[in-house]
Scaffold this active site. Structure first.
Site, PDB file in Angstrom:
ATOM      1  CE  LYS A 138      -3.966   2.251   0.363  1.00 46.52           C
ATOM      2  NZ  LYS A 138      -3.486   2.815  -1.072  1.00 46.52           N
ATOM      3  CD  GLN A 192       3.115   4.829   2.126  1.00 46.13           C
ATOM      4  OE1 GLN A 192       3.845   5.674   1.416  1.00 46.13           O
ATOM      5  NE2 GLN A 192       2.240   5.140   3.090  1.00 46.13           N
ATOM      6  CE  LYS A 198       3.880   7.679   5.529  1.00 41.52           C
ATOM      7  NZ  LYS A 198       3.678   8.542   4.140  1.00 41.52           N
ATOM      8  CE  LYS A 212       4.522   7.408  -2.173  1.00 39.03           C
ATOM      9  NZ  LYS A 212       3.907   7.922  -1.052  1.00 39.03           N
ATOM     10  N   GLY A 262      -2.847   8.350  -4.470  1.00 41.18           N
ATOM     11  CA  GLY A 262      -2.334   9.550  -5.075  1.00 41.18           C
ATOM     12  C   GLY A 262      -0.695   9.690  -4.009  1.00 41.18           C
ATOM     13  CG  ASP A 263       3.053  11.106  -2.738  1.00 43.94           C
ATOM     14  OD1 ASP A 263       3.167  10.727  -1.868  1.00 43.94           O
ATOM     15  OD2 ASP A 263       4.271  11.692  -3.142  1.00 43.94           O
ATOM     16  CG  ASN A 287      -4.319  16.026  -1.006  1.00 49.18           C
ATOM     17  OD1 ASN A 287      -3.907  15.473  -0.082  1.00 49.18           O
ATOM     18  ND2 ASN A 287      -5.673  16.213  -1.139  1.00 49.18           N
ATOM     19  CB  SER A 291      -5.622   4.740   1.776  1.00 48.38           C
ATOM     20  OG  SER A 291      -5.559   5.705   0.929  1.00 48.38           O
TER      21      SER A 291
END
Ligand code: NDP
Ligand code: 2IT
Length: 449
Positions: free
Chosen positions: A93, A114, A117, A129, A168-169, A244, A381
């Site tokens: 993810k 990630q 996190k 990623k 997204g990123d 964002n 998410s």
């Protein structure tokens, strides 16, 4: 600040040797390895099973060609990436970034961060990623769509709701997720909502996902303030970026009674002492894909655009870097301290350089690392995945309450873990150790894979 454990120096040297030139990846691994020494010393089984060495090597790295045609009919070529770093806790993810600076080292640093996190969120998601060196700036809608379709034509074979779930990123928002999901649906002939997150509300998206990263960062800071019985009320805040994460960080600060006086993009920053007018900023950014310089022109009056200036020159009590990696360096940290800044929380991934973090730490500035403070995006998410799996959709209020609860729990776990390891108040140590332990234990349980 902690010094790296002997065994881990060997692991770090190997990371540098195996991944030459990938400086951002080296930076991200170094920070984690510097924190986890005490845990590794306490758990010899991690060393005998080479858990840390294995954790630093992605499970799978995919690099692919992305050809597309521009509006003039010319063939264009980009490179696509997906680094599926670790699936010990759940399906891979993590977001997709479209920016000209993207190369393997950036994708790997983001994928590595990630893992920890996602572990901290307490939800069942592994770390990944992806992205491309495609630059969405100046491209037409049709060009962005053709690029997204070509990108997905290759990436789809690696995805799935139980396998790998992108979002997204930088440079990838609702528009791009729409094109990516639409093409995935078409070429697989499956309405598999749980394969991408950040979707639109009418086709499987979750309330609060758009706002989640910025809101989550501010919820985290609210908890930091609460440790000294303080609140956002009347606080002067600076937020870098105007995408964002920045926009919804600004929105939540304003809702909680603070004033955001500056925001930025890669061309400079705007200073608006009356507080950023968010309706105007959203109109310029979302509808017109404009710049913060346009904001200054439209707002008029005393509002200034400082071209190529550093936003960290602006005095503030709370600084929220929400743009990109290494945007806040040692000199910026010194200026923030001299101007009275008391809290820095990272909405972006790795926006502060190691020198900046050291200087802030030594000056007693409370510092929240991105893997804890910006985890609200990926956490929401995971809530979107839950809703997709149960074919349900939750209200805004319920979802925001879930997000706030997750951010509170990440905050508390960081502080408790830092205490347990004799580093009270050190959110970096707390986040790295708490994130690591859960992943390491799962990897041990699975045997050598
Ligand atoms: P956006 O594309 O929406 O906005 C990015 C913002 O950062 C823009 O204002 C952009 O300015 C600025 N920026 C990007 N690159 C640079 C650069 N090299 N130098 C200066 N400014 C730059 O992205 P997001 O808001 O989604 O992401 C911002 C950060 O937050 C990233 O670090 C991302 O990894 C992180 N993040 C995002 C999450 C999400 O859910 N979206 C979740 C967790 C973290 P310009 O327009 O001039 O390029
Ligand atoms: O850095 C991040 O956590 C994100 N870009 C969000 C990832 C996600 O899968 O929602």
């Amino acid at each position: 600040m902690p010094v790296m454990d002997e065994n881990l120096i060997t692991v770090f040297d190997e990371v540098v040797a195996r991944n030459p030139g990938e400086t951002e990846f080296h930076q991200a691994t170094r920070e984690v390895l510097e924190s986890i020494g005490p845990v590794v010393a306490k758990h010899p089984e991690y060393t005998s099973a080479e858990v840390v060495r294995r954790l630093c090597e992605p499970e799978r790295q995919i690099i692919f060609r992305v050809p597309w045609t521009d509006d003039a009919g010319r063939v264009q070529l980009n490179r696509g990436f997906r680094v599926e770093f670790n699936s010990a806790l759940g399906p891979y993810k993590g977001g997709l970034r479209f920016h000209p600076s993207v190369y393997l080292g950036i994708v790997k640093f983001l994928g590595f961060e990630q893992i920890f996190k996602n572990s901290l969120t307490g939800l069942p998601i592994g770390g990944a990623k992806g992205g491309s060196d495609f630059d969405p700036k100046g491209k037409s809608e049709a060009e962005v769509m053709r690029f997204c379709q070509s990108f997905m034509t290759e990436l789809y074979r690696y995805l799935g709701e139980h396998t790998d779930v992108p979002a997204g990123d930088i440079g990838v928002g609702g528009r791009e997720i729409g094109y990516l999901f639409g093409h995935y649906k078409r070429i697989t002939n499956r309405y598999e909502s749980g394969t991408l997150t950040g979707k639109g509300l009418t086709w499987g998206g979750s309330q609060v996902r758009t706002e989640a990263t910025g809101y989550g960062t501010v919820f985290f800071v609210e908890e930091m303030l609460a440790t000294s019985r303080d609140t956002f009320e009347g606080k002067r805040v600076v937020v870098s970026g105007s995408g964002n994460v920045a926009i919804y960080a600004i929105e939540k600060v304003h809702q909680l009674g603070g004033v955001v006086v500056a925001c930025s993009d890669s061309n400079g920053y705007v200073l608006d002492e009356a507080g950023i007018d968010l309706d105007l900023l959203k109109e310029i950014k979302d509808q017109q894909r404009g710049r913060v310089s346009d904001y200054a022109t439209r707002r008029g009056g005393p509002v200034r655009h400082i071209k190529d200036g550093s936003i960290w020159d602006v005095p503030c009590e709370i600084a929220l870097p929400c743009a990109t990696q290494n945007e806040l360096n040692g000199n910026d940290a010194r200026r923030l301290i001299a101007n009275g800044c008391k809290i820095v929380a990272e909405g972006a991934n790795m926006p502060s350089t190691p020198e900046a973090i050291k200087i802030l730490h030594e000056a007693g500035v409370k510092f929240a690392p991105g893997k804890a403070a910006n985890a609200g995006g990926v956490a929401t998410s995971a809530l979107e995945m839950q809703q997709n799996a149960s074919r349900d959709s939750w209200s805004f209020e319920h979802t925001e309450e879930r997000l706030a609860g997750i951010m509170r729990s990440i905050h508390d776990r960081c502080l408790e873990t830092a205490d347990d390891y004799g580093q009270p108040g050190d959110y970096v140590t707390g986040a790295n150790i708490a994130g690591f332990t859960k992943v390491a234990d799962a990897m041990l349980a699975f045997g050598l894979i």
